[in-house]
Structure formats: C-alpha cells, structure tokens
Design a protein around this motif. Structure first.
Motif, PDB file in Angstrom:
ATOM      1  N   ASP A 152       0.809  -0.879  -0.036  1.00 30.26           N
ATOM      2  CA  ASP A 152       0.166  -0.410  -0.394  1.00 30.26           C
ATOM      3  C   ASP A 152       0.851   1.458   0.102  1.00 30.26           C
ATOM      4  O   ASP A 152       1.210   1.493   0.827  1.00 30.26           O
ATOM      5  N   LYS A 153       0.955   2.597  -0.965  1.00 29.00           N
ATOM      6  CA  LYS A 153       1.830   2.910  -1.454  1.00 29.00           C
ATOM      7  C   LYS A 153       1.177   4.578  -0.576  1.00 29.00           C
ATOM      8  O   LYS A 153       2.340   4.519   0.092  1.00 29.00           O
ATOM      9  N   SER A 154       0.524   4.567  -0.028  1.00 26.57           N
ATOM     10  CA  SER A 154      -0.202   5.777   1.295  1.00 26.57           C
ATOM     11  C   SER A 154       0.287   5.268   2.181  1.00 26.57           C
ATOM     12  O   SER A 154       0.964   6.611   2.374  1.00 26.57           O
ATOM     13  N   THR A 155       0.481   4.367   2.485  1.00 20.55           N
ATOM     14  CA  THR A 155       1.009   4.317   4.136  1.00 20.55           C
ATOM     15  C   THR A 155       2.580   3.321   4.326  1.00 20.55           C
ATOM     16  O   THR A 155       2.879   2.803   5.219  1.00 20.55           O
ATOM     17  N   TRP A 156       2.726   3.606   2.687  1.00 22.68           N
ATOM     18  CA  TRP A 156       4.160   2.228   2.592  1.00 22.68           C
ATOM     19  C   TRP A 156       4.278   0.708   3.611  1.00 22.68           C
ATOM     20  O   TRP A 156       4.785   0.518   4.321  1.00 22.68           O
ATOM     21  N   SER A 157       2.678   0.756   4.243  1.00 24.87           N
ATOM     22  CA  SER A 157       2.432  -0.816   4.343  1.00 24.87           C
ATOM     23  C   SER A 157       2.507  -1.840   3.498  1.00 24.87           C
ATOM     24  O   SER A 157       1.927  -2.084   2.592  1.00 24.87           O
ATOM     25  N   ASP A 346       8.183  -0.904   3.756  1.00 26.70           N
ATOM     26  CA  ASP A 346       9.067  -0.357   2.931  1.00 26.70           C
ATOM     27  C   ASP A 346       8.934   1.293   2.551  1.00 26.70           C
ATOM     28  O   ASP A 346       8.326   1.124   2.068  1.00 26.70           O
ATOM     29  N   TYR A 347       9.821   2.107   3.359  1.00 31.01           N
ATOM     30  CA  TYR A 347      10.132   3.333   2.680  1.00 31.01           C
ATOM     31  C   TYR A 347      10.653   3.247   1.920  1.00 31.01           C
ATOM     32  O   TYR A 347      11.053   4.669   0.526  1.00 31.01           O
ATOM     33  N   GLN A 348      10.912   2.855   0.327  1.00 34.58           N
ATOM     34  CA  GLN A 348      11.949   2.628  -0.315  1.00 34.58           C
ATOM     35  C   GLN A 348      12.940   3.430  -0.747  1.00 34.58           C
ATOM     36  O   GLN A 348      12.971   5.290  -1.474  1.00 34.58           O
ATOM     37  N   PRO A 349      13.938   3.164   0.048  1.00 42.61           N
ATOM     38  CA  PRO A 349      15.206   3.941  -0.293  1.00 42.61           C
ATOM     39  C   PRO A 349      15.677   4.710  -1.598  1.00 42.61           C
ATOM     40  O   PRO A 349      15.887   3.566  -2.061  1.00 42.61           O
ATOM     41  N   HIS A 350      16.516   5.573  -1.574  1.00 46.30           N
ATOM     42  CA  HIS A 350      16.799   5.812  -2.533  1.00 46.30           C
ATOM     43  C   HIS A 350      16.199   5.794  -4.121  1.00 46.30           C
ATOM     44  O   HIS A 350      16.213   5.567  -4.797  1.00 46.30           O
ATOM     45  N   GLY A 351      14.820   5.370  -3.749  1.00 42.43           N
ATOM     46  CA  GLY A 351      14.034   5.332  -4.767  1.00 42.43           C
ATOM     47  C   GLY A 351      13.727   4.296  -5.735  1.00 42.43           C
ATOM     48  O   GLY A 351      13.266   4.132  -6.731  1.00 42.43           O
ATOM     49  N   ARG A 352      14.499   3.103  -4.441  1.00 43.64           N
ATOM     50  CA  ARG A 352      14.170   1.362  -5.633  1.00 43.64           C
ATOM     51  C   ARG A 352      13.008   1.611  -5.116  1.00 43.64           C
ATOM     52  O   ARG A 352      11.641   2.036  -4.497  1.00 43.64           O
ATOM     53  N   HIS A 353      11.946   0.103  -6.364  1.00 49.59           N
ATOM     54  CA  HIS A 353      11.350  -0.346  -6.006  1.00 49.59           C
ATOM     55  C   HIS A 353      10.346  -1.479  -4.316  1.00 49.59           C
ATOM     56  O   HIS A 353      11.220  -0.715  -3.889  1.00 49.59           O
ATOM     57  N   PRO A 354       9.580  -1.040  -4.565  1.00 51.42           N
ATOM     58  CA  PRO A 354       9.003  -1.423  -3.511  1.00 51.42           C
ATOM     59  C   PRO A 354       9.656  -2.770  -2.374  1.00 51.42           C
ATOM     60  O   PRO A 354       9.394  -4.115  -3.633  1.00 51.42           O
ATOM     61  N   ARG A 355      10.368  -3.491  -1.452  1.00 54.64           N
ATOM     62  CA  ARG A 355      10.883  -5.077  -1.320  1.00 54.64           C
ATOM     63  C   ARG A 355      10.360  -5.306   0.560  1.00 54.64           C
ATOM     64  O   ARG A 355      10.197  -4.190   0.925  1.00 54.64           O
ATOM     65  N   TRP A 356       9.496  -6.320   0.871  1.00 51.80           N
ATOM     66  CA  TRP A 356       9.795  -6.492   1.630  1.00 51.80           C
ATOM     67  C   TRP A 356      10.405  -8.402   2.059  1.00 51.80           C
ATOM     68  O   TRP A 356      10.042  -8.653   3.443  1.00 51.80           O
TER      69      TRP A 356
END
Length: 431
Positions: A152-157, A346-356
């Motif tokens: 969920d992009k809006s909450t980084w969940s 996941d807060y996507q450091p350096h603009g990378r894609h979401p990973r978990w």
C-alpha cells in the motif's frame, strides 16, 4: 553496448553510458528500467546520475536494484508492473542484461505464459544462460509456504496472504483499511484486493492476523471478519496497549480485555494454516503488544526489522523501548540464517521499488543496524535516530480504531462516527 529486442515493448541491454541514456528518447523509448544496484562497478554511472539524465529527456525512470542471490517475488512483480503499463517501449538494463532476462522469464512463468522447460531455450535464443532462473524457480516451487505481498503506497505498508499450496488454505496478516485523513473518508480498496485474490485463486481463509495495533494505518481485520467469518487474532499483550491508550484517549467505556478479537495469542502458541503449523513469537519493543508469526521457513516481523537497506523499527511510541526491541530482534536473528524474513513496511530508500522479503542471513550481513552490532551500540543508535523522527501522521487517528480491532467509534445520534484527537499528549509521553 549490447541489446536485444524481446518484443515491440521490451529491449534488454547491458550497462549504458550517460550519452546512450540521453539518446533513448530519440530512439522512441518512453521508460527506462535500471536493475543494477549501485556499487557493483564504480566505472558505471550511479543510479542518481542515470535518473537525472533520463528525467532531463522527459522519460520515466524505474530503479529496481536486484541481485540473483537475493531475488524475490517482489522484484519480479515490480518489473512486471512496468511492462504492464504498456506506456511505450521499455529500455531495461543491468550490467549484462542477464538479470533483466531472468526477471522477464520468471514473470512469464508466474503468470502462466511460459513453461519452466522453456526458460533455457528462450535464453539461449537471445544469447543468455538462464540457469539461475531455473534454480530460483525450482527452489520457489519446493517451498511448503507460498507468500503473496500487497504493498500500500499511501502508508508504505505490506499486507500478506500466506498460502498452503497443498490444501489451498490461507491466512491474512496486517490488512489495511484505507483512510484519507484530509476528507475523513474510509474505503476498502486494499482489503477487497485481498478478497479478490483469495476468490480468484479458490483459497479458504483460516485466519486474519494482526501483529500489533498499528500507528500508521487502520486495520481491516474487523471488516474482513464480517465479510468472511474467518477469526481475527493478535497477541494477548494488546490488553496492555488498550489500557495505555484508553487513558491517553480518555475512553472510559473501552474494554481492555482484548475481546475485540476472536483469539489472543500467547508467546509460543501454535496455530495452523491448512497442513502448515505456525508459532507465535512475542516481539515487544516497537509496541507493548508486538508479535511475530513464524510459519514454516518464514517469519513475519512487521515493525521490528525492515529491509537490510532500511534498518529497524522505531521504539519511541508510548510503551516502546529500544532495549526491549533489541532483545526481540536478537530472538528473530537466532532463527536459521536461511529463514525468510517478511517486514511490514518499506520506505523505498533511494527511490527503489518496494521490497519486503529478505533472510536472517542477509540481515546479519548487510543491515547497518544489525551487522556486528552490540546491545549498547544499538540502543544508542536507535534512541538517537528516534529523536529525529516525527510522529506518524495517522498515529492519533489510527490507534483509537486499531485498539478496537479495526472498528470505528460508535456513531453518534446523527449516525456519524467521530475520531477523538487528544491535544498536547504525545509530546508528554515521549519526553
């Protein structure tokens, strides 16, 4: 530079220089995908340099840094998402093109468009040895537990569906109930996506599990229970969180016995998902009630450990404690090094894609909060870091809902539910 055309929508290439990247718009490309992590070769342009060059040309840039040894479904799905956009030709590269081909064929396999026996001939046809793709697929198919993540992009969940392929039984962990704080509206887009996946794959839902009362999103546990009848569960120490926040919210009628859930887990309790057995780990520190769920070769830790490039969770919420969090982390890291570790944000450091998804071994080797770390050093690092962090924007909105299992406050005489926001309270509890 070497490149091959897979179809009208995808070109696979090895590492381009900045001049080549700057020329891609003239060649008709609309999107660029970079699969190469920074640091592999210092002679290559950095991710930031590539992103800047591509942006100046008016093209979309996607950073999906992967290595063959740490490849996950999230990486494959992120690459597929770019291809599914159908927004003009995609120029996708890594150092040699092999990783691009690997993600492409594995995506085709997962979506049923290619058979496993086709991988090696397909690769050879374009000059690539895709043996590693075959090995990844074989290992994935041997797993007793299948895990599907929903970001969920809006909450980084990250929400999870855990599946026993043998029985088609499943469980949901940490579902999100959508909430727009600006308009005060709720919706069930995320939860309904989980239900559609379960329906489309003909699964039977056994559990709806929360790891703790969340401070950054509403829980959809109660909504999903009403839709499916599946039992909800959380750790028994949610009672302590309820007592704490009952006082902070001044909610005299709030029940603090955990009865808002169908089941309360104690440390070491077992549960089943089809033929698979799960075990509950008590993992406090981020909150008083945090638990981790260990199922087969995977542990679901939510706000305890993040991806290796993102460190660990904060411990400065009411009831949080850095020393306690360290003890919980050490228990998780004592699991076998090949144990898969699934995080909740996941807060996507350096603009990378979401990973978990990572592993215990990967965390120990590369997470700067954990590698060669002592308790004293960790507590010092965690407390210093927490002093720089603002409170989550939804903490006061969310917790009054989540300590009630994902229920809104009772409607008032006009039929409308109202959230209660205590003023000047959190600052006092965290000083």
């Amino acid at each position: 530079m070497r490149y091959v055309r897979i179809n009208d929508h995808l070109i696979v290439a090895d590492q381009p220089d900045l001049k080549t990247l700057a020329s891609l718009k003239e060649e008709g490309f609309n999107q660029v995908v970079n699969l190469r992590p920074d640091g592999e070769n210092t002679s290559y342009p950095s991710h930031e340099q590539a992103a800047h060059t591509v942006a100046e040309m008016g093209l979309r840039y996607h950073y999906i840094p992967v290595t063959i040894n740490t490849l996950t479904r999230a990486d494959i799905r992120a690459f597929q998402a770019v291809l599914h956009e159908k927004n003009g030709p995609v120029f996708a590269h890594c150092a040699s093109g092999k990783r691009v081909m690997t993600l492409y064929v594995l995506g085709q396999i997962l979506d049923g468009h290619m058979h496993a026996d086709d991988i090696l001939p397909f690769g050879r046809n374009y000059g690539f040895d895709l043996t590693e793709a075959v090995k990844w697929l074989e290992k994935e198919q041997e797993r007793k537990l299948h895990v599907e993540g929903f970001f969920d992009k809006s909450t980084w969940s990250v929400q999870y569906i855990l599946i026993d392929p043998k029985t088609k039984h499943c469980a949901i962990i940490d579902p999100v109930w959508d909430y727009d704080e600006k308009s005060g509206t709720t919706s069930t887009e995320n939860a309904d996506k989980l239900l559609r996946y379960i329906h489309d794959n003909k699964l039977h839902l056994e559990w709806i599990l929360d790891t703790h009362p969340h401070a950054d999103h509403f829980s959809a546990a109660h909504y999903l229970h009403e839709k499916t009848g599946a039992p909800t569960a959380i750790g028994v120490h949610v009672r302590d969180v309820q007592k704490l926040w009952k006082k902070l919210y001044n909610l005299p009628n709030l029940k603090t016995d955990g009865s808002q859930w169908n089941h309360l887990f104690k440390e070491g309790d077992h549960f089943t998902i089809g033929s698979l057995k799960g075990r509950v780990l008590f993992s406090p520190g981020h909150t008083l009630a945090s638990v981790s769920y260990l199922v087969d070769d995977a542990v679901f830790v939510h706000d305890t450990i993040f991806m290796p490039d993102s460190g660990t969770a904060r411990a400065d919420f009411p009831g949080g404690d850095a020393k306690t969090l360290w003890r919980s982390i050490k228990e998780i890291l004592a699991l076998p090094k090949e144990t898969r570790l699934f995080t909740g944000h996941d807060y996507q450091p350096h603009g990378r894609h979401p990973r978990w998804e990572s592993t215990v071994g990967e965390q120990l080797r590369t997470n700067p909060h954990l590698k060669d770390m002592t308790k004293a050093a960790y507590v010092k690092l965690r407390q210093a870091r927490d002093k720089t962090l603002p409170m989550p924007k939804l903490i006061l909105h969310a917790l009054q809902v989540n300590i009630q299992g994902g229920r809104l406050p009772e409607p008032e005489d006009n039929g409308v539910s109202y959230l209660k926001i205590p003023l000047n309270t959190l600052r006092g509890t965290t000083e």
